[in-house]
Design a protein around this motif. Structure first.
Motif: not given
Length: 808
Positions: A112-124, A127-135
């Motif tokens: 699944f691909v999203a833009a780096a600046d996607d605010p993630m208000r839909v279909a969010r 992310v676990g403690q090991e990572g962050s969004w956007p990678p």
């Protein structure tokens, strides 16, 4: 201490084995019912909250051609201004093969691909403690349940191949929890999450929108009709203002996890069975208490003679009933909670949900307590009131037997005149049917348990038979999917040269939208692109036709729809009607030749290869292969699958997957596993209640004939002969229950096979009655009858003449 309390304590102490059986019968069934109720409450709460936490899109509008990131951002920004649209964002996704640390895996990775600046208000997603969004560029996130499936750990390097791009080497930077998707093991496919910044050219073909609820402007609508209307308007607006064609509009059931219905059906089926078992147990307890009240009619007469009123006697026996209910509830509540917490974890795992809490809501415990304390007194009230109103005269006339002999007793009594028949056996049979209500209660309880048990085992046999039929139809050994279509001759010629390959079958399969003439294509497809999706196949369906005919070889312009595809998209159409199929976003018009039964190979819509080529204006190409090997063992399948992957890749083709057909069996077992144990779980408490009912019936029969057994001992009957009579009674009840259960078992197996088969596979399960289940149940019920009658038989064989004379 009042005299009523003293009598209550003495009654409980004098008949404590009977009261223990009552408490145990109610407690076991209340435990099953309460555990299932608590599990259902937890699953509903956790699934709903987890799924809604992802802010799922109300609709996904799939474009026939992807657009660049800037244009998609502009489209999403303008879409948010449309009437009824709450949120909008652009996304894309693709399936790809995967290599882990340079080693290929035979599973696919849904990315699944999203833009780096996607605010993630839909279909969010979380992310676990090991990572962050956007990678960061060069990094990727994987679903938590995909790590073990693919054999990947955080920090490993994976290689994927996005469409139209060179292979990408990415580091696994962390994990993602996405409860909107089915678990990876169920579909043998991993889930990955990628920022568009890691792609050389980011292009998006999905516009995800949330539709506002008219009653609450900042709340997403749960009305699918409203969602369809708004999404259709947005789709028309895209074509009108942006010259963008819509390939498909995906509108799944709002607020519903893709597997929510599966969990609901399982739990509601279990709850219905638990409630039935609890009701039968309570009826049994009411019958046992009625027997006790009947035996105490002489005592009631004495109490009435010394001044006791009906109300006080009723309160005494009501307190007795309530004490049984209270003890059973206290005994059942803790195991019910434990059962719920133990089972709910597996159900949530089936849904891909990580629970926040396994504690059931307060109302579930309140219902368990209310049912446990209220149901036994309620069902016992009629015999309790009747016993408390017994007059002194009626008590004096009471002799403990049935007021009128049953017809069966009369027939057996006449048979006893024949000299060739065993008198002991005839006496046992006559005593068994002397009280018809008691006889049918015992037989009915055992028959209910046997019916459910054999039907459950037969359902398993039907499932295994269906798997066998599918295996017999699955004449091939290796499945191959190509990411891009290729010429039939070029592909099959290359594969036939591989050692151990005897035959190759090729066809084309594409995901499509279906609509009536002049309308946009709507489907119920979920974001995983599996649940609710519709495919067009050029491989002829082997399913049975329910309407119309099959296309002739080489015929163009006609298709066959299966029932599920028709009912979910164009329910008003049938053979002879025109239908629009959106193939790669391009609308094509076809005539429906027939409607096929669901459950065959492939799904959705079927056309000839010539018809597909004629409609699209393209040569006949293929993207799916079925390969038959010389040996059908797993080792040969794996070897050929790997060789096909190497050969086709070397020929310049992009292989999506090449795997043994056993991989599909693994995915099927993940779905069917929870279904097979449903009825067996229900049969357990029913069987226990049946055994208790048999023991109670035999105990009551012995007490009813206490003086009779004393007379038999007085005239010289040996204890062994008396014991034999009682054992034959119990055995007769067990055999009668097996005979009574025969027809209900046949009917229940038929109904369940049809209902669950259509629910889970769009076709009824093969009708099978398991001989093993019949044999097991007959053996169990006969052994249970021997154990249940042992105490009653022992007591009857030890009755002395003095005890019989003094029995009140």
């Amino acid at each position: 201490m009042s005299l009523s309390t003293v009598k209550l304590r003495r009654d409980l102490r004098a008949s404590w084995p009977r009261f223990v059986l009552m408490v145990f019968a109610i407690a076991v069934c209340l435990m099953a019912f309460g555990g299932i109720l608590a599990a259902w409450a937890v699953v509903g709460r956790e699934t709903g909250s987890a799924y809604l936490s992802t802010e799922p899109a109300s609709a996904t509008i799939v474009l026939d051609e992807p657009v660049d990131a800037e244009r998609m951002a502009a489209i999403a920004d303008q879409a948010r201004q449309r009437p009824g649209v709450l949120q909008a964002t652009g996304r894309t996704q693709f399936d790809t093969g995967v290599q882990v640390n340079g080693r290929p895996r035979d599973l696919r990775l849904q990315t699944f691909v999203a833009a780096a600046d996607d605010p993630m208000r839909v279909a969010r997603f979380d992310v676990g403690q090991e990572g962050s969004w956007p990678p960061a560029p060069g990094e990727i996130l994987l679903g938590r349940d995909s790590l073990a499936l693919l054999g990947i750990a955080v920090g490993d390097t994976v290689t994927i191949e996005p469409p139209g791009s060179e292979p990408l080497r990415l580091r696994v930077a962390g994990t993602v929890y996405d409860p909107s998707l089915a678990p990876s093991p169920q579909y043998q496919k991993g889930h990955a999450y990628l920022s568009a910044s890691s792609l050389a050219t980011a292009r998006f073909d999905q516009l995800k929108i949330q539709v506002a609820d008219p009653a609450g402007p900042r709340v997403a609508s749960d009305d699918r009709a409203e969602v369809v209307a708004v999404a259709g308007e947005v789709g028309s607006w895209l074509g009108r203002d942006y010259d963008v064609d819509v390939a498909e509009i995906q509108v799944p059931t709002p607020y519903a996890h893709p597997h929510q219905w599966q969990a609901d059906v399982l739990l509601l089926s279990l709850m219905a069975g638990g409630a039935a078992a609890l009701l039968l147990a309570t009826i049994l307890v009411a019958a046992m208490l009625n027997n006790l009240f009947t035996r105490q009619i002489p005592q009631i007469g004495i109490m009435k003679a010394v001044g006791a009123r009906s109300g006080r006697i009723a309160r005494l026996y009501l307190a007795m009933t309530f004490s049984v209910a209270a003890a059973a509830t206290a005994l059942a509540i803790a195991p019910a909670i434990f059962l719920a917490r133990d089972r709910v974890g597996g159900l949530l795992t089936m849904l891909g949900i990580e629970p926040v809490s396994l504690t059931a809501p307060w109302w579930a415990y309140a219902v368990i307590v209310a049912v446990g304390l209220g149901l036994p007194p309620l069902l016992t009230l009629p015999p309790l009131v009747r016993a408390s109103r017994t007059t002194v005269r009626a008590a004096i006339d009471h002799h403990g037997g049935a007021t009128k002999p049953s017809a069966a007793s009369g027939v057996l009594a006449r048979l006893s005149r024949l000299p060739c028949l065993d008198r002991g056996v005839l006496m046992a049979l006559r005593n068994t049917v002397r009280r018809p209500a008691r006889f049918w209660l015992s037989v009915g309880l055992l028959a209910s348990a046997g019916t459910v048990f054999v039907a459950g085992m037969s359902l398993r046999s039907g499932t295994e038979a269906e798997d066998g039929e599918r295996l017999a139809q699955r004449y091939w050994d290796v499945d191959v999917a190509l990411d891009r279509s290729a010429g039939d001759g070029h592909v099959t010629a290359a594969v036939r040269r591989i050692p151990d390959v005897t035959e190759v079958q090729a066809w084309r399969q594409v995901q499509i939208g279906i609509a009536e003439t002049g309308k946009l294509p709507f489907t119920r497809t979920y974001p995983d692109q599996g649940h609710g999706s519709i495919t067009l196949n050029t491989l002829p369906t082997k399913s049975t036709l329910v309407e119309g005919r099959r296309p002739r070889d080489g015929e163009t312009g006609v298709v066959v729809l299966d029932q599920a595809a028709r009912d979910k998209t164009v329910p008003g159409l049938g053979p002879g009607d025109a239908v629009r199929l959106f193939i790669d976003g391009t609308p094509t018009t076809w005539r429906i030749a027939g409607i096929a039964e669901g459950g065959g190979e492939g799904s959705g819509v079927y056309a000839t290869a010539a018809g597909f080529a004629d409609a699209t204006g393209q040569p006949q190409v293929v993207n799916r292969l079925r390969i038959i090997t010389t040996s059908h063992d797993e080792r040969t399948r794996q070897t050929v699958a790997a060789a096909v992957d190497r050969t086709l890749t070397g020929a310049g083709l992009t292989v999506g997957s090449s795997q043994s057909v056993s991989r599909g069996s693994t995915a099927s077992s993940e779905h069917l596993g929870p279904v097979l144990g449903v009825l067996l779980v229900i049969a357990l408490p029913l069987g226990l209640v049946g055994g208790i009912g048999l023991a109670a019936t035999m105990g009551a029969n012995v007490l009813d004939r206490f003086r009779e057994f004393g007379i038999m001992h007085a005239i010289g009957a040996r204890p062994r002969a008396v014991r034999r009579i009682v054992v034959v009674e119990g055995t007769f009840l067990a055999v009668a229950s097996c005979l009574v259960a025969a027809i209900p078992t046949l009917l229940l197996t038929l109904v369940l096979g049809y209902g669950l088969g259509n629910l889970f596979g769009n076709a009824a399960l093969p009708y099978r009655i398991s001989p093993l289940a019949v044999g097991i149940w007959v053996a169990v019920v006969l052994l249970g009858a021997a154990l249940a009658t042992d105490a009653a038989a022992t007591r009857a064989s030890r009755i002395t003449v003095r005890e019989a004379l003094t029995y009140l």
